[in-house]
Enzyme design. Structure first.
Site, short mmCIF file in Angstrom:
data_model
loop_
_atom_site.label_atom_id
_atom_site.label_comp_id
_atom_site.label_asym_id
_atom_site.label_seq_id
_atom_site.Cartn_x
_atom_site.Cartn_y
_atom_site.Cartn_z
N GLN A 213 -13.07 19.41 8.97
CA GLN A 213 -12.71 19.41 10.41
C GLN A 213 -11.75 20.59 10.63
O GLN A 213 -10.57 20.40 10.90
CB GLN A 213 -12.06 18.07 10.78
CG GLN A 213 -11.81 17.87 12.27
CD GLN A 213 -13.06 17.58 13.08
OE1 GLN A 213 -13.94 16.85 12.65
NE2 GLN A 213 -13.15 18.16 14.26
N GLY B 75 0.80 -1.23 0.00
CA GLY B 75 0.00 0.00 0.00
C GLY B 75 0.83 1.27 0.00
O GLY B 75 0.29 2.37 -0.17
N THR C 104 -27.52 14.78 1.84
CA THR C 104 -27.98 16.18 1.96
C THR C 104 -28.81 16.54 0.72
O THR C 104 -29.90 17.11 0.83
CB THR C 104 -26.76 17.13 2.08
OG1 THR C 104 -26.03 16.76 3.25
CG2 THR C 104 -27.17 18.58 2.15
N HIS D 110 -13.72 24.13 1.96
CA HIS D 110 -14.97 24.07 2.73
C HIS D 110 -15.11 25.16 3.80
O HIS D 110 -16.19 25.71 3.98
CB HIS D 110 -15.10 22.69 3.37
CG HIS D 110 -16.37 22.54 4.13
ND1 HIS D 110 -17.60 22.52 3.52
CD2 HIS D 110 -16.61 22.46 5.47
CE1 HIS D 110 -18.54 22.41 4.44
NE2 HIS D 110 -17.96 22.37 5.62
N ASP E 39 -24.47 22.85 -3.57
CA ASP E 39 -23.69 22.66 -2.35
C ASP E 39 -22.22 22.64 -2.72
O ASP E 39 -21.88 22.33 -3.87
CB ASP E 39 -24.09 21.31 -1.69
CG ASP E 39 -23.86 21.32 -0.19
OD1 ASP E 39 -23.20 22.25 0.31
OD2 ASP E 39 -24.34 20.38 0.48
N LYS F 90 -30.54 21.84 7.92
CA LYS F 90 -30.09 20.44 7.98
C LYS F 90 -29.39 20.20 9.30
O LYS F 90 -28.65 21.04 9.78
CB LYS F 90 -29.12 20.21 6.81
CG LYS F 90 -28.45 18.87 6.81
CD LYS F 90 -27.41 18.79 5.71
CE LYS F 90 -26.02 19.14 6.22
NZ LYS F 90 -24.97 19.03 5.20
C1 R5P Z 1 -21.31 20.17 4.64
O1 R5P Z 1 -21.35 21.08 5.38
C2 R5P Z 1 -21.14 20.29 3.16
O2 R5P Z 1 -21.42 21.56 2.68
C3 R5P Z 1 -22.05 19.30 2.47
O3 R5P Z 1 -23.39 19.65 2.72
C4 R5P Z 1 -21.79 17.91 2.93
O4 R5P Z 1 -20.45 17.60 2.80
C5 R5P Z 1 -22.62 16.92 2.15
O5 R5P Z 1 -22.44 15.66 2.68
P1 R5P Z 1 -23.36 14.46 2.24
O6 R5P Z 1 -23.36 14.39 0.75
O7 R5P Z 1 -22.68 13.27 2.87
O8 R5P Z 1 -24.72 14.68 2.80
#
Ligand code: R5P
Length: 285
Positions: free
Chosen positions: A92, A35, A222, A124, A214, A188
């Protein structure tokens, strides 16, 4: 400038090199049976400004990026630039619970120690475009949402935009203003890495072409939750767009819940319809 393609982003690296009219380096990367990663830069990098293009959606791609950045210095590159279109571990960026690792800071510290500059796309935790200081680390962040908006603008007349959570509200609001269309947002709650709960809400989407936007789609839950709500309320069509399509659970459920999902090529997939190469090339120039 010499563009060094990481094995997670070969197509994007090639597109960037074409946009820039810059040479694409010859690189050999493979995995040992245990790996571990092997990487070798065949091209001559001595005295040259080099930009490594490598998204890091998994641990292997992070290790490869680190090896490559350090290797470039060893080989005498005059400048080493880390272009990390999708920066892994960026969700994170703070301690949500006591005792947690500040993973984004740790990863960026390592990258910074091995490079002269760091360029990301819709990182992010950076909610805007520009230059940022994150724990003493300078990062330049590009916004690819206008490109995604252009994609949909060419295909949809008067869409209705939806932010599926608070995190994407600002971006969706700005895009709706730029396009001159209506928008709404949802609330959410994240239960776990896999599970999210979306609060039901009445939205004025009947007969509309809805686009859910998003920054990242990971499991897809989401978007699926938001799409189901919107469909129940009589939307004519429901599409989804994101910058970073991780699609950790594949595209099947997402495609079933929507009329189509697209992403950029920060992470290459079958639905990478928008390229960020032009934006990256502009910054590197
Ligand atoms: C989170 O805050 C991001 O903006 C996305 O909403 C998140 O990463 C989406 O994750 P998932 O597709 O697992 O719901």
């Amino acid at each position: 400038m010499l563009i060094i393609p990481g094995s997670n982003s070969p197509r994007l690296a090639e597109r960037v090199s074409r946009e820039l009219g810059a040479e694409l380096a010859d690189v050999e990367t493979k995995k040992f049976p245990d790996g571990e990663i092997y990487t070798r830069i065949v091209s001559d990098v001595r005295g040259r400004e080099c930009a490594v293009v490598q998204s890091t959606p998994d641990n292997d791609s992070i290790v490869e990026l680190i090896l490559t950045l350090d290797l470039l210095r060893d080989l005498g590159a005059s400048g080493v630039h880390a272009v990390v279109p999708y920066l892994g571990y960026s969700r994170q960026e703070k301690r949500f619970r006591e005792g947690e690792a500040l993973s984004a800071k740790t990863i960026l510290r390592v990258i910074k120690s091995l490079s002269d500059s760091i360029l990301t796309v819709n990182c992010h935790f950076l909610k805007a475009e520009g230059e940022f200081d994150f724990h003493g680390i300078r990062i330049r962040n590009i916004n690819a949402f206008p490109e995604i908006a252009n994609y949909f603008r060419e295909r949809t007349n008067n869409p209705f935009l939806i932010a599926p959570d608070k995190g994407s509200l600002e971006i969706v609001k700005n895009l709706a203003m730029a396009i001159g269309c209506k928008f709404d947002s949802l609330k959410k709650e994240r239960i776990s890495g896999e599970e999210v709960k979306t609060e039901a809400k009445e939205m004025n989407v009947e007969g509309k072409d809805v686009i859910i936007l998003d920054d990242t789609i990971s499991t897809g839950n989401t978007i699926i939750n938001a799409a189901e709500l919107v469909k129940k309320q009589g939307a004519k069509s429901v599409s989804a767009g994101c910058v970073h399509g991780i699609f950790s659970k594949g595209l099947k459920k997402l495609n079933a819940a929507t009329d189509g999902v697209i992403s950029t090529d920060t992470i290459q997939s079958d639905v990478s319809r928008v390229s960020v190469a032009g934006l990256i090339a502009k910054e590197l120039r």
